[in-house]
Structure formats: structure tokens, C-alpha cells
Design a protein around this motif. Sequence first.
Motif, mmCIF file in Angstrom:
data_model
loop_
_atom_site.group_PDB
_atom_site.id
_atom_site.type_symbol
_atom_site.label_atom_id
_atom_site.label_comp_id
_atom_site.label_asym_id
_atom_site.label_seq_id
_atom_site.Cartn_x
_atom_site.Cartn_y
_atom_site.Cartn_z
ATOM 1 N N LEU A 167 0.852 -1.194 0.000
ATOM 2 C CA LEU A 167 0.000 0.000 0.000
ATOM 3 C C LEU A 167 0.885 1.241 0.000
ATOM 4 N N VAL A 168 0.709 2.060 -1.036
ATOM 5 C CA VAL A 168 1.461 3.306 -1.190
ATOM 6 C C VAL A 168 0.436 4.423 -1.322
ATOM 7 N N VAL A 169 0.639 5.528 -0.617
ATOM 8 C CA VAL A 169 -0.272 6.662 -0.780
ATOM 9 C C VAL A 169 0.417 7.735 -1.618
ATOM 10 N N ALA A 170 -0.372 8.445 -2.420
ATOM 11 C CA ALA A 170 0.181 9.500 -3.269
ATOM 12 C C ALA A 170 -0.743 10.706 -3.219
ATOM 13 N N ALA A 171 -0.153 11.877 -3.464
ATOM 14 C CA ALA A 171 -0.919 13.120 -3.420
ATOM 15 C C ALA A 171 -0.860 13.840 -4.754
ATOM 16 N N ALA A 172 -2.022 14.380 -5.173
ATOM 17 C CA ALA A 172 -2.034 15.384 -6.229
ATOM 18 C C ALA A 172 -2.164 16.724 -5.507
ATOM 19 N N LEU A 173 -1.050 17.451 -5.427
ATOM 20 C CA LEU A 173 -1.087 18.804 -4.871
ATOM 21 C C LEU A 173 -1.498 19.727 -6.010
ATOM 22 N N VAL A 174 -2.627 20.405 -5.838
ATOM 23 C CA VAL A 174 -3.200 21.212 -6.916
ATOM 24 C C VAL A 174 -3.080 22.688 -6.546
ATOM 25 N N ASP A 175 -2.470 23.490 -7.441
ATOM 26 C CA ASP A 175 -2.327 24.920 -7.152
ATOM 27 C C ASP A 175 -3.530 25.705 -7.699
ATOM 28 N N ALA A 176 -3.491 27.033 -7.538
ATOM 29 C CA ALA A 176 -4.634 27.875 -7.898
ATOM 30 C C ALA A 176 -4.925 27.844 -9.399
ATOM 31 N N VAL A 234 -0.587 20.510 -11.166
ATOM 32 C CA VAL A 234 -0.320 19.431 -10.216
ATOM 33 C C VAL A 234 1.191 19.292 -10.052
ATOM 34 N N LEU A 235 1.633 19.062 -8.813
ATOM 35 C CA LEU A 235 3.070 18.945 -8.559
ATOM 36 C C LEU A 235 3.555 17.526 -8.834
ATOM 37 N N MET A 236 4.529 17.415 -9.730
ATOM 38 C CA MET A 236 5.137 16.120 -10.036
ATOM 39 C C MET A 236 6.579 16.118 -9.524
ATOM 40 N N ALA A 237 7.018 14.958 -9.068
ATOM 41 C CA ALA A 237 8.378 14.816 -8.537
ATOM 42 C C ALA A 237 9.089 13.714 -9.306
ATOM 43 N N GLN A 238 10.357 13.972 -9.640
ATOM 44 C CA GLN A 238 11.133 12.984 -10.390
ATOM 45 C C GLN A 238 11.893 12.087 -9.415
ATOM 46 N N ARG A 239 11.692 10.793 -9.530
ATOM 47 C CA ARG A 239 12.360 9.868 -8.606
ATOM 48 C C ARG A 239 13.876 9.947 -8.801
ATOM 49 N N PRO A 240 14.605 10.153 -7.682
ATOM 50 C CA PRO A 240 16.055 10.368 -7.777
ATOM 51 C C PRO A 240 16.836 9.111 -8.151
ATOM 52 N N CYS A 281 -5.062 17.364 -2.756
ATOM 53 C CA CYS A 281 -4.756 18.384 -1.751
ATOM 54 C C CYS A 281 -4.703 19.746 -2.437
ATOM 55 N N ARG A 282 -5.529 20.652 -1.962
ATOM 56 C CA ARG A 282 -5.536 22.002 -2.531
ATOM 57 C C ARG A 282 -4.974 23.044 -1.568
ATOM 58 N N GLN A 334 2.558 20.980 -13.355
ATOM 59 C CA GLN A 334 2.157 20.608 -14.701
ATOM 60 C C GLN A 334 0.634 20.547 -14.785
ATOM 61 N N ARG A 335 0.061 21.126 -15.854
ATOM 62 C CA ARG A 335 -1.372 20.946 -16.090
ATOM 63 C C ARG A 335 -1.642 19.465 -16.400
#
Length: 134
Positions: free
Chosen positions: A5-14, A18-24, A89-90, A107-108
Motif C-alpha cells: 500500500l502506497v499513498v500518493a498526493a495530487a497537490l493542486v495549485d490555484a 499538479v506537482l510532479m516529482a522525479q524519482r532520484p 490536496c488544494r 504541470q497541467r
Amino acid sequence: MRLVLVVAAALVDADGRVLMAQRPEGKALAGLWEFPGGKVEPGERPEETLIRELAEELGIEVREPCLAPLTFASHAYPDFHLLMPLYICRRWEGIPQSREGQALRWQRPGALRDLPMPPADLPLIPFLIDLLGP
Ligand code: 9L3
Ligand code: MG
């Protein structure tokens, strides 16, 4: 097959980005762009995991009211099956910053297809386009 079980967030700006993160480098799926999040540890509620992961990875604080998972992704890897609720998450405290060397970008939803993403994250794109527009 092991179920993870993995949880993920779509952080949404005004602007509905949506904030995307590149796996290091050094992590599984290095270089792919994902919704931030991580594995639920034994004894944790998923909401606690999301709060912990977003603090660790991005230095932000999200609160309970934005923590309703609106959809779920799943993917069968060769060695485990991933189940991943996506939380929308807004609102959050602080400005998201790279705390683990990962590149970040807003990113849209309609432009998410331009980013290489883990297979579990891909089916979430049409859901976000429905929710936020392209
Ligand atoms: N994973 C896929 N998409 C995501 C996240 C946060 C995680 N949006 C996959 C990558 C790993 C596993 O879940 O196979 C555990 O993630 P992590 O603990 O390595 O971040
Ligand atoms: Mg993670």
C-alpha cells in the motif's frame, strides 16, 4: 503475491496545476515522474503516511480536511502488487521544496502525458483531466 500500500498526493495549485516529482537516482524507477508519496509503514494510518511523506519529501504540512482519496490506482509489478489511493490536496502549509534531491515541476493535467511516469501513476491522468480540465 505481496500487496504493498502506497499513498500518493495530487497537490493542486490555484491554476489547476499538479506537482510532479522525479524519482532520484539510486531509487527504484529512477528518473520517472510521480505523484509524491510513499509506502504505508506498519502501524500507520494511510493519512498519517501521506502527512509524513509530504513533510519528508517536500517540507510541507497537509491537514486532515484535504485528505480524502478520490480514486485508486493499482499495478502488478513482477514481485508485488501496488495499491495506491490518490489524495487531492488544494491547501497546505509551506512551499514545496526538494528535500531528497528530486526535481519538481508543476504541470497541467493535459501535459502530464509528456512526462515519463511509473505505470501505476499513468491511469490517474484521465481522472485528473476530468477533475481539473486538460
Ligand atoms: N510508486 C509509484 N508511484 C508513486 C509513488 C509515490 C510510488 N506515485 C511506487 C514506486 C515504488 C513503490 O511505489 O515501487 C514505493 O515507493 P517509494 O517508497 O520507493 O517512494
Ligand atoms: Mg516516496
